[in-house]
Design a protein around this motif. Structure first.
Motif, PDB file in Angstrom:
ATOM      1  N   ALA A  85       6.556 -12.957  -1.210  1.00 52.94           N
ATOM      2  CA  ALA A  85       6.083 -12.915   0.170  1.00 52.94           C
ATOM      3  C   ALA A  85       4.748 -12.190   0.269  1.00 52.94           C
ATOM      4  N   PHE A  86       4.634 -11.051  -0.390  1.00 51.42           N
ATOM      5  CA  PHE A  86       3.375 -10.303  -0.335  1.00 51.42           C
ATOM      6  C   PHE A  86       2.290 -10.980  -1.165  1.00 51.42           C
ATOM      7  N   MET A 120      -0.207   2.998  -1.167  1.00 52.73           N
ATOM      8  CA  MET A 120       1.100   2.336  -1.191  1.00 52.73           C
ATOM      9  C   MET A 120       2.042   2.999  -2.197  1.00 52.73           C
ATOM     10  N   ALA A 121       1.485   3.429  -3.335  1.00 54.50           N
ATOM     11  CA  ALA A 121       2.310   4.094  -4.350  1.00 54.50           C
ATOM     12  C   ALA A 121       2.829   5.434  -3.840  1.00 54.50           C
ATOM     13  N   VAL A 122       1.995   6.149  -3.099  1.00 55.61           N
ATOM     14  CA  VAL A 122       2.424   7.429  -2.526  1.00 55.61           C
ATOM     15  C   VAL A 122       3.510   7.201  -1.477  1.00 55.61           C
ATOM     16  N   VAL A 123       3.307   6.203  -0.626  1.00 55.72           N
ATOM     17  CA  VAL A 123       4.282   5.891   0.420  1.00 55.72           C
ATOM     18  C   VAL A 123       5.624   5.481  -0.192  1.00 55.72           C
ATOM     19  N   CYS A 124       5.570   4.676  -1.273  1.00 56.00           N
ATOM     20  CA  CYS A 124       6.795   4.190  -1.916  1.00 56.00           C
ATOM     21  C   CYS A 124       7.394   5.198  -2.885  1.00 56.00           C
ATOM     22  N   ILE A 166      -5.984  -7.133   0.852  1.00 57.63           N
ATOM     23  CA  ILE A 166      -6.020  -6.089  -0.182  1.00 57.63           C
ATOM     24  C   ILE A 166      -4.768  -5.219  -0.113  1.00 57.63           C
ATOM     25  N   PHE A 167      -4.383  -4.822   1.077  1.00 56.48           N
ATOM     26  CA  PHE A 167      -3.192  -3.976   1.207  1.00 56.48           C
ATOM     27  C   PHE A 167      -1.919  -4.759   0.895  1.00 56.48           C
ATOM     28  N   ALA A 168      -1.897  -6.047   1.217  1.00 51.92           N
ATOM     29  CA  ALA A 168      -0.744  -6.871   0.848  1.00 51.92           C
ATOM     30  C   ALA A 168      -0.632  -6.977  -0.670  1.00 51.92           C
ATOM     31  N   GLU A 169      -1.763  -7.140  -1.351  1.00 54.75           N
ATOM     32  CA  GLU A 169      -1.760  -7.204  -2.808  1.00 54.75           C
ATOM     33  C   GLU A 169      -1.347  -5.870  -3.419  1.00 54.75           C
ATOM     34  N   ALA A 170      -1.822  -4.769  -2.818  1.00 51.82           N
ATOM     35  CA  ALA A 170      -1.447  -3.446  -3.314  1.00 51.82           C
ATOM     36  C   ALA A 170       0.056  -3.218  -3.184  1.00 51.82           C
ATOM     37  N   LEU A 171       0.619  -3.641  -2.065  1.00 53.83           N
ATOM     38  CA  LEU A 171       2.061  -3.484  -1.881  1.00 53.83           C
ATOM     39  C   LEU A 171       2.833  -4.354  -2.861  1.00 53.83           C
TER      40      LEU A 171
END
Length: 379
Positions: A85-86, A120-124, A166-171
């Motif tokens: 999806a991402f 995203m890594a910090v959030v996850c 970019i943020f979708a790819e990072a996630l």
């Protein structure tokens, strides 16, 4: 005298740079109203996914070049579906940006990828907020802001699409690390396309039906089979070229090649598309952002190397096995599956090339697993 393996490595790097640049320029040419005039980015992405899925299915099920992995419904539902999806979202938003902003400016905005991946890594919870990395992220962000301020043809919509992509790819990258590596699932480019491409196609069908299908008139669409076939073939070849590069080089070489590719692509885009103009403020801002990216790359590679075992800590093993692991020391990371909270024990997905149309799923032993599977079934 340069040996054959070194020449082969440089050849793979050259192929990767050419294909990566070619796919981006080709997509821009197809989508741009000033050139081929096919302003349907979701449709183009669906063509790529459909073509990749058919090829992967043929290689796995018909020709049996590789064997499918043991995929349970739980793994497919909790790992493959969200990642697909991402991945579909990143391609959708990234390709749509070509309709509004130049290729050169898109590449400058892509300098935000380490920032997005780190956040995203910090959030996850897969990375910790470190002062040195945070300062690098601030430097990259400041550089991108300056570059955006100097953009002559700045477009809010196009910039929004690109940053969202970019943020979708990072996630997607972070989910790949969190979900697949914890499940112990390793996919090479063929099997990753086999599972991800069809799922991404389905996800893209919904926005296509709602946004593009109502505006598409057959009489206004110029369809050239060879253009779309060659475009999809280039996207597929890019995925395999990344696999070849990962199998023969280390993280440092890949990162340097990525920076070199970005500069080449920015220069080429101004030649291929004369309407793309670069200002001095563009260059200054991108140079500042690039300094932050280079420093970030240095820290990431340093962390990966620090997590690798030294020669003294490696137990006795057959010499042949030692030579195999020594050859790709930048890629090999010990499998500490019992300690999933130790981020250093997992090769970060951001250590590998991140390119349009390339749903490659890295793992800590991808270079060895992939080469074993391919050679084992083609021999």
């Amino acid at each position: 005298m340069i040996g054959k393996p070194v020449l082969l490595t440089y050849l793979y790097l050259l192929i990767y740079i050419l294909l990566s640049s070619g796919v981006i320029l080709y997509n821009k040419w197809v989508l741009s109203p000033k050139y081929f005039n096919f302003p349907f980015p979701i449709t183009l992405t669906m063509i790529h996914m459909g073509f990749s899925g058919v090829v992967a299915f043929s290689l796995v099920r018909v020709f049996k070049v590789v064997s499918p992995v043991k995929m349970t419904f739980e793994i497919y539902a909790t790992c493959v579906i969200p990642i697909s999806a991402f991945f579909a979202s990143s391609l959708w938003f990234g390709n749509t940006a070509y309709l509004h902003i130049s290729v050169a400016f898109i590449q400058m905005l892509k300098a935000l990828m380490p920032v997005a991946t780190f956040l995203m890594a910090v959030v996850c919870g897969t990375d910790k907020l470190r002062c040195d990395v945070f300062l690098n992220m601030v430097l990259v962000s400041v550089g991108v802001v300056i570059s955006s301020y100097g953009e002559i043809h700045f477009n809010v919509v196009g910039t929004g699409y690109q940053v969202t992509g970019i943020f979708a790819e990072a996630l997607r990258l972070v989910l790949t690390q969190v979900l697949l590596q914890k499940k112990g699932l390793s996919l090479n480019p063929i099997t990753s396309l086999y599972y991800i491409a069809p799922c991404s196609f389905v996800f893209l069908f919904v926005p296509w039906y709602l946004l593009e299908q109502p505006t598409m008139e057959v009489s206004q669409i110029q369809f050239n089979f060879w253009i779309f076939f060659s475009n999809a073939l280039c996207a597929l070849a890019l995925n395999f070229s990344i696999f070849l590069v990962i199998g023969r080089t280390g993280a440092v070489t890949i990162r340097v090649a990525g920076v070199l590719k970005d500069w080449i692509l920015i220069a080429l885009s101004t030649v291929v598309f004369p309407e793309s103009t670069i200002t001095g403020l563009n260059i200054i801002g991108y140079a500042i952002a690039l300094c932050g990216v280079v420093m970030y790359n240095y820290l990431k590679v340093k962390d990966v190397r620090a997590s690798q075992p030294t020669a003294e800590s490696i137990p006795e093993r057959p010499s042949k096995d030692w030579r195999l692991e020594k050859k790709s020391s930048d890629l090999y990371v010990p499998d500490n599956s019992s300690n999933t909270n130790n981020v250093g024990s997992i090769t970060s997905t951001s250590d590998y090339p991140v390119d349009d149309e390339a749903p490659l799923i890295p793992s800590s032993r991808l270079s060895h697993i992939g080469r074993t599977q391919l050679s084992g079934h083609t021999a």
